[in-house]
Structures are given as structure tokens and as C-alpha cells.
Design a protein around this motif. Structure first.
Motif, PDB file in Angstrom:
ATOM      1  N   ASP A  57       0.818  -1.206   0.000  1.00 39.25           N
ATOM      2  CA  ASP A  57       0.000   0.000   0.000  1.00 39.25           C
ATOM      3  C   ASP A  57       0.856   1.262   0.000  1.00 39.25           C
ATOM      4  N   TYR A  58       1.944   1.181   0.790  1.00 41.89           N
ATOM      5  CA  TYR A  58       2.828   2.331   0.900  1.00 41.89           C
ATOM      6  C   TYR A  58       3.401   2.705  -0.465  1.00 41.89           C
ATOM      7  N   ILE A  59       3.883   1.710  -1.154  1.00 43.27           N
ATOM      8  CA  ILE A  59       4.543   1.986  -2.433  1.00 43.27           C
ATOM      9  C   ILE A  59       3.525   2.401  -3.490  1.00 43.27           C
ATOM     10  N   LYS A  60       2.294   1.863  -3.362  1.00 45.41           N
ATOM     11  CA  LYS A  60       1.241   2.221  -4.305  1.00 45.41           C
ATOM     12  C   LYS A  60       0.909   3.704  -4.174  1.00 45.41           C
ATOM     13  N   GLU A  61       0.837   4.150  -2.926  1.00 42.44           N
ATOM     14  CA  GLU A  61       0.527   5.555  -2.673  1.00 42.44           C
ATOM     15  C   GLU A  61       1.641   6.463  -3.190  1.00 42.44           C
ATOM     16  N   LEU A  62       2.856   6.007  -2.940  1.00 43.39           N
ATOM     17  CA  LEU A  62       4.029   6.797  -3.322  1.00 43.39           C
ATOM     18  C   LEU A  62       4.151   6.965  -4.837  1.00 43.39           C
ATOM     19  N   THR A  63       3.876   5.881  -5.571  1.00 47.22           N
ATOM     20  CA  THR A  63       4.111   5.935  -7.024  1.00 47.22           C
ATOM     21  C   THR A  63       2.841   6.194  -7.815  1.00 47.22           C
ATOM     22  N   GLY A  64       1.715   5.888  -7.261  1.00 50.23           N
ATOM     23  CA  GLY A  64       0.462   6.018  -8.001  1.00 50.23           C
ATOM     24  C   GLY A  64       0.294   4.932  -9.059  1.00 50.23           C
ATOM     25  N   LYS A  65       1.045   3.818  -8.908  1.00 47.40           N
ATOM     26  CA  LYS A  65       0.976   2.745  -9.917  1.00 47.40           C
ATOM     27  C   LYS A  65       0.418   1.474  -9.287  1.00 47.40           C
ATOM     28  N   ASP A  66      -0.015   0.552 -10.161  1.00 50.32           N
ATOM     29  CA  ASP A  66      -0.422  -0.755  -9.656  1.00 50.32           C
ATOM     30  C   ASP A  66       0.792  -1.480  -9.087  1.00 50.32           C
ATOM     31  N   VAL A  67       0.568  -2.247  -8.035  1.00 47.47           N
ATOM     32  CA  VAL A  67       1.686  -2.955  -7.415  1.00 47.47           C
ATOM     33  C   VAL A  67       1.363  -4.439  -7.314  1.00 47.47           C
ATOM     34  N   ILE A  68       2.320  -5.281  -7.668  1.00 45.73           N
ATOM     35  CA  ILE A  68       2.141  -6.726  -7.539  1.00 45.73           C
ATOM     36  C   ILE A  68       3.269  -7.260  -6.669  1.00 45.73           C
ATOM     37  N   SER A  69       2.918  -8.088  -5.708  1.00 47.15           N
ATOM     38  CA  SER A  69       3.957  -8.696  -4.882  1.00 47.15           C
ATOM     39  C   SER A  69       4.466  -9.956  -5.549  1.00 47.15           C
ATOM     40  N   VAL A  70       5.752 -10.043  -5.713  1.00 43.81           N
ATOM     41  CA  VAL A  70       6.327 -11.231  -6.351  1.00 43.81           C
ATOM     42  C   VAL A  70       7.547 -11.699  -5.583  1.00 43.81           C
ATOM     43  N   SER A  71       7.925 -12.931  -5.898  1.00 43.67           N
ATOM     44  CA  SER A  71       9.247 -13.369  -5.482  1.00 43.67           C
ATOM     45  C   SER A  71       9.920 -13.956  -6.699  1.00 43.67           C
ATOM     46  N   ALA A  72      10.873 -13.215  -7.189  1.00 45.69           N
ATOM     47  CA  ALA A  72      11.562 -13.686  -8.388  1.00 45.69           C
ATOM     48  C   ALA A  72      12.256 -14.998  -8.093  1.00 45.69           C
ATOM     49  N   LYS A  73      12.764 -15.092  -6.900  1.00 47.25           N
ATOM     50  CA  LYS A  73      13.510 -16.282  -6.529  1.00 47.25           C
ATOM     51  C   LYS A  73      12.593 -17.508  -6.470  1.00 47.25           C
ATOM     52  N   GLU A  74      11.418 -17.333  -5.866  1.00 44.55           N
ATOM     53  CA  GLU A  74      10.504 -18.457  -5.677  1.00 44.55           C
ATOM     54  C   GLU A  74       9.458 -18.574  -6.786  1.00 44.55           C
ATOM     55  N   ASN A  75       9.556 -17.664  -7.762  1.00 44.24           N
ATOM     56  CA  ASN A  75       8.624 -17.703  -8.881  1.00 44.24           C
ATOM     57  C   ASN A  75       7.173 -17.506  -8.429  1.00 44.24           C
ATOM     58  N   ILE A  76       6.971 -16.571  -7.521  1.00 40.81           N
ATOM     59  CA  ILE A  76       5.623 -16.279  -7.038  1.00 40.81           C
ATOM     60  C   ILE A  76       5.149 -14.967  -7.664  1.00 40.81           C
ATOM     61  N   GLY A  77       3.919 -14.923  -8.089  1.00 42.28           N
ATOM     62  CA  GLY A  77       3.324 -13.665  -8.539  1.00 42.28           C
ATOM     63  C   GLY A  77       3.507 -13.370 -10.017  1.00 42.28           C
ATOM     64  N   ILE A  78       4.254 -14.221 -10.715  1.00 44.97           N
ATOM     65  CA  ILE A  78       4.513 -13.969 -12.134  1.00 44.97           C
ATOM     66  C   ILE A  78       3.228 -14.084 -12.951  1.00 44.97           C
ATOM     67  N   ASP A  79       2.363 -15.046 -12.526  1.00 52.35           N
ATOM     68  CA  ASP A  79       1.078 -15.227 -13.237  1.00 52.35           C
ATOM     69  C   ASP A  79       0.199 -13.989 -13.121  1.00 52.35           C
ATOM     70  N   ILE A  80       0.316 -13.305 -11.994  1.00 48.96           N
ATOM     71  CA  ILE A  80      -0.480 -12.080 -11.832  1.00 48.96           C
ATOM     72  C   ILE A  80       0.045 -10.985 -12.768  1.00 48.96           C
ATOM     73  N   LEU A  81       1.358 -10.921 -12.893  1.00 48.04           N
ATOM     74  CA  LEU A  81       1.961  -9.965 -13.826  1.00 48.04           C
ATOM     75  C   LEU A  81       1.480 -10.227 -15.250  1.00 48.04           C
ATOM     76  N   GLU A  82       1.463 -11.522 -15.580  1.00 52.90           N
ATOM     77  CA  GLU A  82       1.035 -11.910 -16.926  1.00 52.90           C
ATOM     78  C   GLU A  82      -0.396 -11.428 -17.186  1.00 52.90           C
ATOM     79  N   GLN A  83      -1.269 -11.656 -16.225  1.00 53.17           N
ATOM     80  CA  GLN A  83      -2.658 -11.253 -16.361  1.00 53.17           C
ATOM     81  C   GLN A  83      -2.770  -9.734 -16.508  1.00 53.17           C
ATOM     82  N   TRP A  84      -1.974  -9.038 -15.693  1.00 56.31           N
ATOM     83  CA  TRP A  84      -2.019  -7.567 -15.717  1.00 56.31           C
ATOM     84  C   TRP A  84      -1.628  -7.027 -17.099  1.00 56.31           C
ATOM     85  N   VAL A  85      -0.522  -7.562 -17.635  1.00 61.67           N
ATOM     86  CA  VAL A  85      -0.036  -7.098 -18.941  1.00 61.67           C
ATOM     87  C   VAL A  85      -1.090  -7.378 -20.007  1.00 61.67           C
TER      88      VAL A  85
END
Lengths: 482, 629
Positions: A370-398
Motif C-alpha cells: 500500500d505504501y509503495i502504491k501511494e508513493l508511485t500512483g501505480k499498480d503494485v504486484i507482490s512477487v518473489s523472483a527467486k521463488e517464482n511467485i506472482g509472475i502469473d499475476i503480472l502476466e494477467q495484468w499485462v
């Protein structure tokens, strides 16, 4: 007047909605006959199992007696499917306009399909496969003018279109090629011209240069060239030939996990990943397929204030690629506090299409979403590049952004890619003819025509004309003369 | 003192291979023609190699003949050996070459000129082209005689400001010590004509009695000869042939050359002219292709009544003492007596881009040119241009349509198009690789391609024309018959096929299909072809080639169709390219300089891009409409 048949995508390739592919020329109607089927025809063929791979003639035979689309009245619209033999490409509406009652005064067919780059491109490719050639920039308008369809006062405007577009194509077709592809095509061309010059020097000076047994060597050379071209064509199918797609830049301070993210997206260890900040010093590029969307991803050196000269160049490059990107992915390290580097990035992405990835969400979070969303005014997705978490959400967003038309890119690249693919296919065809002629025991002067053709078409990929290459190579490489 | 001597329709300057063809064409087309030559003894002189034809050059000679020129007939009368080159390759690159008796060649051509109506020969040096308002009105000779005329054809060969060089010896003469022409260049420059300086060279001539032929390989002529002229049959010209000889340079030869290379005027910078890459001097070959430890040397007779032998492959401009060692190092030449030294020759010629495809200067009306003066090299290239310049000067004066052969019609078309369109920075030699449509530009069909044009112009008589028409009909009917004649798989047929190592038939087929098999020919199938009527050899040859290579020929014809479209779009002569919007500056400059005849020609100019051509097409259409309105 020009009588060959041209085709092109008439709408912008980027958005969702409807795309239109336009065909104009003598063969426009016969081409659509070959690739358009109504539902009942498809079922009919399917029942009789005539949809096998090479049942082209049989299909035609089976469908005789049925009314072809080309026999329908002009200025009517038809609902059906575009097919390539047994493969159904898309559900479409086809609009027929018989010349001279059309924009170009020639026979014109418009195929309206469900937008989307892949489908639109595929339909265009099928049309080209069945005999059209891809239109030059401004060519429909040029034809309209030459055929007296549009007003004389528009002539100069046409000239300007041709010029502007050609300049763009000229400048970019080579730039868009990836470096190693360029090298490969050049190497094949060099091989071809050398062999050709040898044949020609022997034909011109048979008393000094002999072609005995050369055809066996040549056969192997052609075979090798064909193998390389086949590989290139495969990469072309996968969109790996050009830096095509949505130009995407990954930004983030050093060691925020940009390269790890890229590696997941690409599926290989592309960038060098270490735990030492500042390892990615160069800008790496890769085209990836995220769902149905091509992204041309540029991984950049992390942005931070630096005195290291080499790294500084990398940082400057990162900033400048961000400026002309279609999409910026800002990777934030959730496990460390924001610093001045982050501030700089947040400034940079302010007015640009971007998304924030909160990385390392598997570790203890110092920064929350929430903090970073407010700061940047952009959509934010939580991911873990290392654990491969959240990539599917990025795909959907794009994908959502793209189909809502909020993300777009320069469609010229697609046209170039189709052109270049066609050029490789033509080159392959010509070399196959060379092989065939050697097998048939034809004399050398017969296959040299096809070698020259392969040389020419491949030249169009790397932006090189033929001119005096052959004669120059003959004189440079072979000792001729009285 | 200047004074008016006599008036003519056409004055031809020079009587070499270009001048002879130009003059004969004009005179035969009823124009009052004067030929001026520096020496009456050097008409149709062959100052270099003693042969006519060769790869692609043989095509040119056949085409000259098909258009009604003289070269083919003259070599048929004076050849001493004849050979078809590349016979193991495809028919498109079969090339005829004949060794000539040089003196006989020259004498025979002179006799033809001397006995042609409307043709006057005179020995004189031309020093000035007289022009008013960029239009030719006459010429002036060294003695001050003025010959008013309507057209001039310049065929000065290698004589303009010529300089012959070997080692540090140099003479301001033309070939063979003949007088050079030292004044005409300045007159041309004052007309605004841009000049180049080119060079070429020739090897030594050696006394036959001093050569040990036992160390060389003998090279025979063909048993079955093919005449150059379509008016002759093999029987007409059959004769006893002489041999040529093959030997090689060796490492000793190359050592001698390398040790003395700094004494070569080519390498020490004394020669500034641009030489041809395709016939390099032996010192060039040794330096550029250092990895080759030997080069071929052909010893060729210069004629039946001389002991002089030409040393093909060893042209040079090295000093006399080095030449002596060098030639004597070659197997069989150990005791060689050199009769004439090898030398290089420098001469003035023009930048041929100043010419229209008709070979008329763009900026001087009525001034035509042909041959080495146009920056080409070779007897055949010269003759071809001389003929076309003669035809086009005549057509202009007669008010008839001029003849521009395109690249799909003739090697002559390729030659002239290259000269007037592409920047040629060295003497231009014809090569088969320059002809992109060579599968249809064969030496065997030159008559079918060009004799109709020769007839239209007036150089091919009705009798020859009718024979050609008959040949066409016979070919067409025979091809149709072969395509339609069915052959069953009977025992006789199978036996014949087996005899020739060809697969036996599974089902019936046509004669044409069988001819398409690589191992079979028209002639072989005679026993199974019951309805065959006897046809002339030349017809059978065409039928065989057409059926055998039909697929390739058809493909080439489709390329030609594409090519013709652009070639047919003519550009108005007065088009001002600076007024064409959106053309790039480089394209504007090039187009204004070359002023191409057609959009096709424009597209071959280096520096003119496909986008420029699109722009030009649109503009031309605009131009056409606005003129009509």
C-alpha cells in the motif's frame, strides 16, 4: 500497371477489437477462395477426413460445385473462417469489392478478424503464402492514385507517405534484427556469393578454372546453408528474429532482483545473477512471450549513483531506454528501505506506463504494497523472483492492459518481421531449387540463377543491395584472364 | 588553313572494329558515309589477341551477325581454328571462339569496306568536332580540311593521346607504333565532354621457330565446327585448322617477376590509367594471387603466313631485360626469340554515362560513339557498339525509330546499359555473369531474338528474313508434335531406353517427356518417333533446348515480364528532377546527371533507392495527367 496482388494489415496491430487485413490486385479473389471456408464446408470436409495436411487439391476437388466466395456479389460481407489447409486460423467477416468500385480500383478483399497480434499476423501470413506479396508502405494509396481513384492534389501527400515510411523501414529493419541473426544471414550470403563467383569465373574463363566435381561440394554447402536458414525460420516463428513486441524496461536499484525476474520470464540464465550489487553492467535484451503478448525486454543496470566509469555508462543507458519504453517494470526490493536511487526511479516513471513489482516478498518485508502504491500512483504486484511467485499475476495484468488498449507499441516492427520471414522462406525455396537442379544433373549455369536469387532476398533482410557484388567477388577471389 | 572539302551524311572517325561496323551500317542504309582513319593499313586491326569470340564475346558476335553486322562473316572467312567453349555446361554458356589469321582478317574487312556503295575511305587525322548550339555540323582534319556532316560517330579506340610503356621506355604512339591522335581530346573537352584515362596491355610475340612445342600440350580445334554467321553452314567454311599450345609459368618465372616488380611502371606509379581486372598483366597475377605456383600460358599463332606467336596469359609492362628472362623461364620458351615486346598502353576515353542508350551524346546532338572510346575493351564489345551507333545515327538521319536493345533481348543490350548506367571505372569487358537473363540470351538463338529487328532497320534482307520465319514455324510445329505424340510402353521402346541407360516406362508418356530426361536427346529417340520428318540442324537444336530446359526458360521469361514493365515506363527527356518533390538529394543528382531513358534504367543507377523509384513513378503519373489536362 502493376498487376501483382498486395496485402497488408490495414488497422493498427496493437489494440484489441477488430483488425482488418486488406488484399488488392488480380489474385485477391482467388486467394480468398483458397483460404476462406464457411462452417458447413468445414464440417463437410471434416466428415470426409479431407483436412489432412496435404489434401489441398482434394479439398478443392471436394468443394467443386459449391459456390465460391469469389462468385458472390461485389460489396457484400460474408461470415466464415480463415483456414490454412486443415488449420482454422480465426472466425472472420470477409468484405468483397470488385474493381473498379474499390479504393484502389482493383479487386479488393478485406478480412475483418478478432484483433490480437498473433491472429492478425497469422492471417496475413496465410494470405502471403497463397500468392500475395506484402504491400510497400503507402502502396494502396499509391495504387489508388495511379489508377486514378484519388485526386491529383493528393499526389504529393502520397509521395510523402512513401518517403517517410520507407525511411523508417530502411532505418529500422536492420536495427530491429538481433545481432547474432544479422551475423548468420551475412555469413550465409558470403558463402553463397563465394560459390557463385567460383561458378561464374569458371563459366567465363573455362580454360583457367575448372568446375569438375564442384557440384558435390556445392551440394554440401547448400545443405549447410539450408540447415542454418531453417533454424532461423523457426526462431522467426517464435518471434525471436526481431526485437519485436512491447518495448519493456526493467528498472530498479542494484540487486533489487531485476535479472532474476528476467531469467524467470525468459526461462534461462540470461543475465548474470550474483548477490553483488552492480553486476549487470550492460543492457541485455530478450523477446519473451508473456501469455499471448510479446515483450521485448530490456534488462538494465541498476540505477544508483556511481563513480565506476563502466557502470556509469550502463546506468545512463538504463535511463535512456526507460525514456522510449512502452512499459516500465519497476522492481522494488521489499526487504530494504527506499533510498535516493528509488526516488530517482519514481521520478523517472511518473508520467510513464508502468507497474511496480514488490520483489523478495518471500523475505521479511520492510516496505508494504500500500505504501509503495501511494508513493508511485501505480499498480503494485507482490512477487518473489527467486521463488517464482506472482509472475502469473503480472502476466494477467499485462494482458488486461494490452487488450484494453492501454498498452501499445510500434506496429512497423511486425510488418518488418513478416517481410523478413518471407525473405528467409524465399531464400530457402531458392536453395532447395539449387539442390534439386544438382540432383537432376543440370549444368551449373542453371542453378546459379537460384543462388543469385537466394543472395538477393537474404540481402533484403540485412539491408544490403546486390549491385556489383558478384563481379567484384569474381575478380577479388579468382585469377581470371588472358 | 581551314577550308571546306566535301559534305557527307555521316563521318566515322576510326576504322577499327567499331568504326568498320558503324560505317558499314550507315552506308548499307544508303547514307553517304566517310570513314577517316589514321592509317589505311590498320583497318580492322587486331593489336592484341589473335582471336574473335570467347565466353560472352562469342554471343556478341552472333548478335552482331543477327542484326546484319559484318564481324561474324569476316571471322568465318579468316579463321584458322574454331572451338565451342563450355560445351559440357548448359547451352546458355556455350561460347564460340575462333583463332583468326590477323592479317587476313584485316585485309578481308578492308575489301568489304572498299566495295560497299556510299562508303568512302580516307587516311586523315581528325582534330576537331565542329558543333553549333550543341549540334554536330562537321569535323576538321589535321590538314585543315572541313567535312560538313549531319552526324559523327567517334570510334577512336586506344589512339587518343596514346602512350605505350614497358619498363622506363615510353612512346607516345598508338598500338604497334602507329601514330597517336593527340588533338581530338581537347576539342571534346571544349564541348563539355568528361574524359577518363584507361590502360590495357598486350604480351610479347615470339618466333615460332624458337619454341620447343614438345614441352607443351597441343590444343586442337573442334572437329564439328559452328560458323559465327547464321548465313553460313559448317560445310561452307570447313577447312584445315591449326593448333594452339598450352604451357605454364613456374616458380622461377614468379621469382623473376617479384625481384623486378619495382621496375614495373604499374607498380612504381608511372602508369596512372585504370587497367582492367579481368585481363591482368602477369605481374598483377603473380602479386595478387601469390598462393598460385603456376599460371596457364597459351601460345597462339597470329596467322598462316607469319611465324609470330602470341603468348596468351603473359601481358606485361616490365622492362625489356626482365621480359627476356621471364619469357625464357617458361617451359618450351627457353630459347624464345622475342619479335615484339610486351607493353602497356594508356589512352583517353570518355565517361560513357554521358551517352544515351542510343550511343548519342546527351549534350551534343548528332555526335555518336562506340568501342574502346566508350570505356569498353575487346574487339567484340567494340564492334557491337559500333554497329548500334551506326544503326542509331542512321535511324536518326532517316527519321525512323532508333533501336535500344534491353537487357532481356541481347548481350548487346546488357553491354550498353551497363556502360551508360553504371559507373565503369575500368575498361568494361562482357561477361556471362553480367547478363541476368542469360538462359534466354543464348548464342544459338541470336537470330530468333534479333534478326527481326535487323530486318526492320534494313540490314537483314527479305530472303534471310523469310528463312527465319520458316524456322520459327518449323520449331513451333515440331514442339507441339512432340508434346502430343504418345509413346506406349512396348518392347521396342523399352529396349531403346535400356540401351541409353534410361529407366523403362511404367505407363505411356509423350516424346517431349522423354526428351526432358537428362540422359536422352531428340536425336536418340528417332527409332521410336515414326512420324518424324527431317528438319534442319538449327531447328532440331532449338527444339531440343526448348523442351529440355522449358521449366527454367519459363521461369526466366517470368522474370523478364517483370523487368519489362519498368523498362516500358519511359521518362520524358526534359524532366527536371530537381522539381520532383521528396526525391533524396543524391538521387536527384544522379538522375539529373544520367537522365535515364526509362524507370527501369533509373532503378539500376547506384544511389537511387527503391523508395526513390516509387516517388518517381507517382510523380511521372502526376506529370502525365497534368500534361493531358
Amino acid at each position: 500497371m502493376n498487376t501483382d496482388t498486395i496485402a497488408a494489415i490495414a488497422t493498427a496491430v496493437s489494440n484489441a477489437g477488430i483488425s482488418i487485413i486488406r488484399i488488392s490486385g488480380n489474385d485477391a479473389f482467388s486467394i480468398i477462395d483458397k483460404i476462406y471456408r464457411v462452417k458447413s464446408e468445414l464440417e463437410f470436409l471434416k466428415q470426409r477426413q479431407f483436412l489432412s495436411n496435404d489434401a489441398d487439391d482434394q479439398q478443392d476437388q471436394y468443394l467443386t460445385g459449391r459456390k465460391k466466395i469469389s462468385e458472390c456479389e461485389s460489396h457484400t460481407i460474408h461470415y466464415g473462417y480463415i483456414v490454412d489447409k486443415d488449420a482454422i486460423i480465426d472466425e472472420v467477416m470477409v468484405l468483397l469489392m470488385r474493381g473498379p468500385r474499390s479504393y484502389t480500383k482493383e479487386d479488393v478483399v478485406e478480412v475483418h478478424c478478432h484483433g490480437g497480434i498473433i491472429v492478425t499476423k497469422k492471417i496475413l501470413e496465410v494470405i502471403l503464402k497463397y500468392g500475395a506479396r506484402i504491400a510497400e508502405p503507402g502502396e494502396f494509396t499509391k495504387r489508388a492514385f495511379l489508377n486514378g481513384r484519388i485526386d491529383l492534389s493528393q499526389a504529393e501527400a502520397v509521395i510523402d507517405i512513401i518517403n517517410a515510411k520507407n525511411e523508417y523501414a530502411l532505418k529500422n529493419s536492420v536495427n530491429q534484427l538481433k545481432g547474432n541473426i544479422l551475423e548468420k544471414v551475412k555469413e550465409i550470403r558470403d558463402n553463397i556469393i563465394y560459390d557463385l563467383a567460383f561458378i561464374e569465373s569458371a563459366l567465363d574463363d573455362p580454360e583457367h578454372i575448372s568446375l569438375d566435381n564442384f557440384s558435390e561440394d556445392l551440394y554440401l554447402h547448400v545443405q549447410n546453408n539450408l540447415e542454418v536458414l531453417d533454424k532461423l525460420l523457426k526462431s522467426a516463428h517464435n518471434g525471436r528474429l526481431l526485437k519485436e513486441g512491447i518495448k519493456t524496461v526493467i528498472l530498479g536499484k542494484p540487486n533489487a532482483g531485476k535479472s532474476s525476474l528476467l531469467n524467470i520470464l525468459v526461462g534461462s540464465e540470461r543475465a548474470i545473477v550474483t548477490d553483488i550489487a552492480g553486476t549487470t553492467r550492460d543492457t541485455l535484451e530478450e523477446t519473451i512471450q508473456l501469455g499471448n503478448i510479446s515483450l521485448n525486454i530490456i534488462d538494465t543496470a541498476g540505477i544508483r549513483k556511481t563513480d565506476d566509469y563502466v557502470e556509469k555508462i550502463g546506468v545512463e543507458r538504463a535511463k535512456s531506454s526507460a525514456l522510449d519504453a512502452d512499459l516500465i517494470i519497476y522492481v522494488v526490493d521489499a526487504s530494504t528501505e527506499l533510498d535516493e536511487n528509488d526516488n530517482e526511479i519514481i521520478n523517472l516513471i511518473q508520467d510513464r506506463k508502468s507497474i511496480v513489482l514488490l520483489n523478495k516478498s518471500d523475505l521479511t518485508n520492510v516496505i508494504n504494497s500500500d505504501y509503495i502504491k501511494e508513493l508511485t500512483g501505480k499498480d503494485v504486484i507482490s512477487v518473489s523472483a527467486k521463488e517464482n511467485i506472482g509472475i502469473d499475476i503480472l502476466e494477467q495484468w499485462v494482458s488486461d492492459m494490452f487488450f484494453q488498449g492501454k498498452l501499445s507499441f510500434n506496429d512497423e516492427v511486425y510488418i518488418t518481421s513478416i517481410r523478413q520471414k518471407k525473405a528467409i522462406e524465399d531464400g530457402i525455396q531458392s536453395l532447395i531449387m539449387v539442390k534439386q537442379s544438382i540432383e537432376d544433373g543440370m549444368p551449373e549455369d542453371f542453378y546459379s540463377i537460384d543462388m543469385m536469387h537466394a543472395y538477393e532476398v537474404l540481402g533484403s533482410i540485412v539491408g544490403e543491395a546486390v549491385d556489383e557484388d558478384l563481379v567484384n567477388t569474381i575478380f577479388r577471389e579468382f585469377c581470371m584472364g588472358k | 588553313m581551314a577550308y571546306i572539302y566535301e559534305s557527307y551524311d555521316v563521318v566515322v572517325v576510326g576504322a577499327g572494329h567499331a568504326g568498320c561496323e558503324a560505317a558499314l551500317a550507315c552506308a548499307r542504309l544508303s547514307l553517304n558515309t566517310l570513314v577517316l582513319t589514321i592509317s589505311m593499313d590498320s583497318i580492322a586491326l587486331m593489336p592484341c589477341n589473335p582471336n574473335i569470340g570467347g565466353t560472352s564475346k562469342g554471343h556478341l558476335v552472333r548478335e552482331i551477325d543477327a542484326l546484319g553486322g559484318e564481324m561474324g562473316k569476316n571471322i568465318d572467312k579468316t579463321y584458322i581454328q574454331s572451338k565451342m567453349l563450355n560445351i559440357s555446361k548448359g547451352p546458355a554458356v556455350h561460347s564460340l571462339r575462333a583463332q583468326a589469321d590477323k592479317q587476313e582478317y584485316s585485309r578481308t574487312m578492308r575489301k568489304v569496306l572498299e566495295n560497299t556503295n556510299n562508303l568512302t575511305l580516307k587516311q586523315a587525322e581528325v582534330v576537331e568536332i565542329l558543333a553549333e548550339d550543341h549540334k554536330v555540323v562537321g569535323i576538321k582534319t589535321y590538314s585543315g580540311a572541313i567535312y560538313p556532316c549531319k552526324a559523327v560517330i567517334l570510334c577512336t579506340g586506344t589512339y587518343l593521346k596514346a602512350r605505350c610503356v614497358y619498363g622506363d621506355v615510353s612512346n607516345y604512339t598508338g598500338p604497334n607504333g602507329l601514330q597517336a591522335a593527340n588533338y581530338l581530346t581537347d576539342s571534346l573537352k571544349s564541348l563539355g565532354i568528361e574524359m577518363y584515362r584507361f590502360k590495357t596491355g598486350t604480351p610479347a610475340r615470339i618466333d615460332k621457330r624458337s619454341i620447343d612445342f614438345s614441352k607443351m600440350e597441343e590444343q586442337f580445334g573442334d572437329e564439328d565446327i559452328v560458323p559465327f554467321s547464321f548465313t553460313n553452314t559448317a560445310e561452307d567454311i570447313k577447312k584445315e585448322q591449326v593448333s594452339c599450345w598450352l604451357t605454364y609459368t613456374n616458380e622461377e618465372t614468379h621469382r623473376i617477376i617479384n625481384e623486378n616488380i619495382d621496375r614495373s611502371p604499374l607498380y612504381c606509379g608511372d602508369i596512372k590509367g585504370t587497367g582492367p581486372r579481368y585481363c591482368p598483366s602477369i605481374e598483377d597475377k603473380v602479386v595478387k594471387f601469390a598462393d598460385k605456383n603456376r599460371h596457364q600460358v597459351f601460345i597462339e599463332p597470329e596467322g598462316n603466313y607469319t611465324n609470330e606467336m602470341y603468348v596468351g596469359g603473359m601481358s606485361s609492362s616490365l622492362p625489356e631485360d626482365v621480359q627476356y628472362q621471364m619469357y625464357r623461364s617458361v617451359a618450351g620458351l627457353e630459347n624464345a626469340k622475342i619479335i615484339r615486346n610486351a607493353y602497356a598502353i594508356e589512352y583517353d576515353c570518355i565517361n560513357p554515362m554521358q551517352l544515351k542508350p542510343t550511343l548519342e551524346f546527351k549534350n551534343v546532338e548528332g555526335l555518336f560513339s562506340g568501342g574502346q572510346f566508350n570505356g569498353s575493351s575487346g574487339y567484340e564489345e567494340a564492334a557491337a557498339q559500333g554497329l548500334m551507333a551506326g544503326i542509331n545515327a542512321s535511324m536518326k538521319l532517316l527519321g525512323k525509330e532508333q533501336v535500344v536493345l534491353d537487357r532481356s533481348e541481347a548481350y548487346i543490350g546488357v553491354l550498353i546499359d551497363d556502360l551508360v548506367t553504371k559507373e565503369t571505372r575500368e575498361p568494361y569487358r562482357m561477361m556471362t555473369s553480367r547478363a541476368e537473363y542469360r538462359l534466354i540470351l543464348r548464342q544459338d538463338n541470336a537470330d530468333l531474338r534479333l534478326s527481326k529487328i535487323g530486318h526492320r532497320v534494313g540490314l537483314i534482307d527479305n530472303e534471310r528474313y523469310e528463312k527465319l520465319m520458316e524456322k520459327e514455324v518449323q520449331m513451333e510445329e515440331e514442339i507441339k508434335r512432340l508434346e502430343n505424340t504418345l509413346i506406349g510402353a512396348n518392347a521396342e521402346v523399352q529396349a531403346l531406353l535400356e540401351q541409353y541407360g534410361s529407366n523403362i516406362l511404367k505407363t505411356g508418356t509423350t516424346l517431349a517427356e522423354l526428351i526432358r530426361r537428362p540422359e536422352l536427346t531428340y536425336e536418340m529417340l528417332a527409332p521410336m518417333d515414326k512420324d518424324r520428318v527431317e528438319l534442319p540442324k538449327s531447328v532440331i537444336e532449338q527444339v531440343n533446348i526448348y523442351i529440355k530446359y522449358e521449366g527454367y526458360i519459363q521461369r526466366q521469361m517470368r522474370q523478364v515480364d517483370q523487368f519489362k514493365k519498368m523498362e516500358g515506363k519511359l521518362i520524358p527527356e526534359d524532366l527536371d528532377y530537381t522539381q520532383v518533390p521528396s526525391l533524396r538529394i543524391e538521387a536527384k543528382q544522379k538522375l539529373n546527371q544520367i537522365r535515364p531513358r526509362s524507370v527501369g534504367q533509373a532503378s539500376r543507377i547506384s544511389g537511387v533507392s527503391p523508395a526513390d523509384i516509387s516517388v518517381l513513378l507517382v510523380y511521372l503519373e502526376h506529370f502525365k495527367h497534368s500534361k493531358n489536362n
